[in-house]
Design an enzyme around this catalytic site. Sequence first.
Site, PDB file in Angstrom:
ATOM      1  N   GLU A  11       3.594  10.200   8.203  1.00 33.93           N
ATOM      2  CA  GLU A  11       2.641  10.996   7.448  1.00 33.93           C
ATOM      3  C   GLU A  11       1.811  11.483   8.697  1.00 33.93           C
ATOM      4  OE1 GLU A  11       0.758   9.383   4.072  1.00 33.93           O
ATOM      5  OE2 GLU A  11       2.451   8.629   3.164  1.00 33.93           O
ATOM      6  N   GLY A  12       2.486  11.809   9.742  1.00 34.59           N
ATOM      7  CA  GLY A  12       1.661  12.595  10.879  1.00 34.59           C
ATOM      8  C   GLY A  12       1.862  11.587  12.014  1.00 34.59           C
ATOM      9  N   ARG A  46       0.750  -1.161   0.096  1.00 27.56           N
ATOM     10  CA  ARG A  46      -0.021  -0.125   0.120  1.00 27.56           C
ATOM     11  C   ARG A  46       0.771   1.207  -0.041  1.00 27.56           C
ATOM     12  NH1 ARG A  46      -0.033   3.987   2.675  1.00 27.56           N
ATOM     13  NH2 ARG A  46      -0.110   3.189   4.603  1.00 27.56           N
ATOM     14  N   SER A  47       2.033   1.320   0.613  1.00 27.77           N
ATOM     15  CA  SER A  47       2.847   2.394   0.663  1.00 27.77           C
ATOM     16  C   SER A  47       3.418   2.635  -0.795  1.00 27.77           C
ATOM     17  CB  SER A  47       3.996   2.186   1.904  1.00 27.77           C
ATOM     18  OG  SER A  47       3.570   2.192   3.136  1.00 27.77           O
ATOM     19  N   PHE A  64       8.789  11.016  -2.925  1.00 27.15           N
ATOM     20  CA  PHE A  64       8.375  12.163  -2.334  1.00 27.15           C
ATOM     21  C   PHE A  64       9.322  12.396  -1.175  1.00 27.15           C
ATOM     22  CE2 PHE A  64       5.473  14.717   0.173  1.00 27.15           C
ATOM     23  CZ  PHE A  64       5.032  15.469  -0.700  1.00 27.15           C
ATOM     24  N   PHE A  99       1.171  24.104  18.814  1.00 27.50           N
ATOM     25  CA  PHE A  99       2.220  23.340  18.179  1.00 27.50           C
ATOM     26  C   PHE A  99       3.768  23.942  18.485  1.00 27.50           C
ATOM     27  CE2 PHE A  99      -1.088  21.998  15.059  1.00 27.50           C
ATOM     28  CZ  PHE A  99      -0.609  20.513  14.813  1.00 27.50           C
TER      29      PHE A  99
END
Length: 389
Positions: A368-369, A95-96, A134, A388
């Site tokens: 991704e977070g 999936r990645s 990316f 933050f």
Amino acid sequence: MSFDPADLLGLDDLLDPEDLAVRDTVRSWAADRVLPYVAEWYERGELPEIRELARELGAIGALGMSLEGYGCAGASAVQYGLACLELEAADSGIRSLVSVQGSLAMYAIHRFGSEEQKRTWLPRMASGEVIGCFGLTEPDHGSDPASMRTYAKRDGSDWVLDGRKMWITNGSVAGVAVVWARTEEGVRGFVVPTDTAGFSAPEIMHKWSLRASVTSELVMDGVRLPADAVLPEVTGLKGPLSCLSHARYGIVWGSMGAARSCFESAVEYAKTREQFGKPIGAFQLTQAKLADMAVELHKGILLAHHLGRRMDAGRLRPEQISFGKLNNVREAIEICRTARTILGANGISLEYPIMRHATNLESVLTYEGTVEMHQLVLGKALTGLDAFR
């Protein structure tokens, strides 16, 4: 009306024939091309057929599948989510591969690229001829991309790119990299052919998660790029962050695929493994575990479906994606851990998928977070106060 224990809430009724066809196509491909081999790939720590797999995924329309034109399938967000679920039910690494290709690299070019960049790269990426990566995360700056050190400076009409990126899926096999760098005018994205002088992508070894996946460092040492290498339609962090939102949406679905695989293994094992003269599935404590797992699994799929419909309607907000990733990955990990207890010692064996999914999800939890970042996104949405910084 008959009852399907595999679809407790009747969620298939929410899908139209085209949705079901997409799901069944990806499920069949994964069953044929991944499941028979993935335990061996995982044990060896490699994905030996990645280029061939990418071409096959392109042939079934799974690469950049929710994008329009340029050879992309133009599928709905729900259909893309269903594909992510089926791919991660096989392995998070597969999936990645698809997520980074379509939701990050292709999405960046499709949304922010020039027409020439789109025509040059997207058809070949959609077919799987070219693999993309990316580059955002850096060795010292994961959750804080605003502090990135990778820098691009102008030299005449060219750009010269220097820096490092870390934990980059597909990096060592990519033909093109979308790399984000600081410039005098703000953060910009660059489309970098990986055969450009000064670019290298050494593979990261000795991983104990996402082992059936290619993970790399990107090294840019005086990489000279023409003026038209920059993505022209975006400046600032909104560029890479919007790409990440698209990819995180796929994780909302994909994590439920890993959970489903572990849940199904636990159910089957509970029905056949005997202790004290009867199947362990006949004991109340085991049934209680299975019931709790089923509730969280199907709630998570329902949440993913809801977010997918909102994305298709153009109404999905980043905070809602954070909600989905935070909940579904966290619950997927708990389902995996509970499944492991049902299988006992067999739960750690690669003869079963549970420990493989459990270790993979430890990466999915933070990439991704991280959990904390998504909690703070929701905290800001709830209070209006920014924690933050």
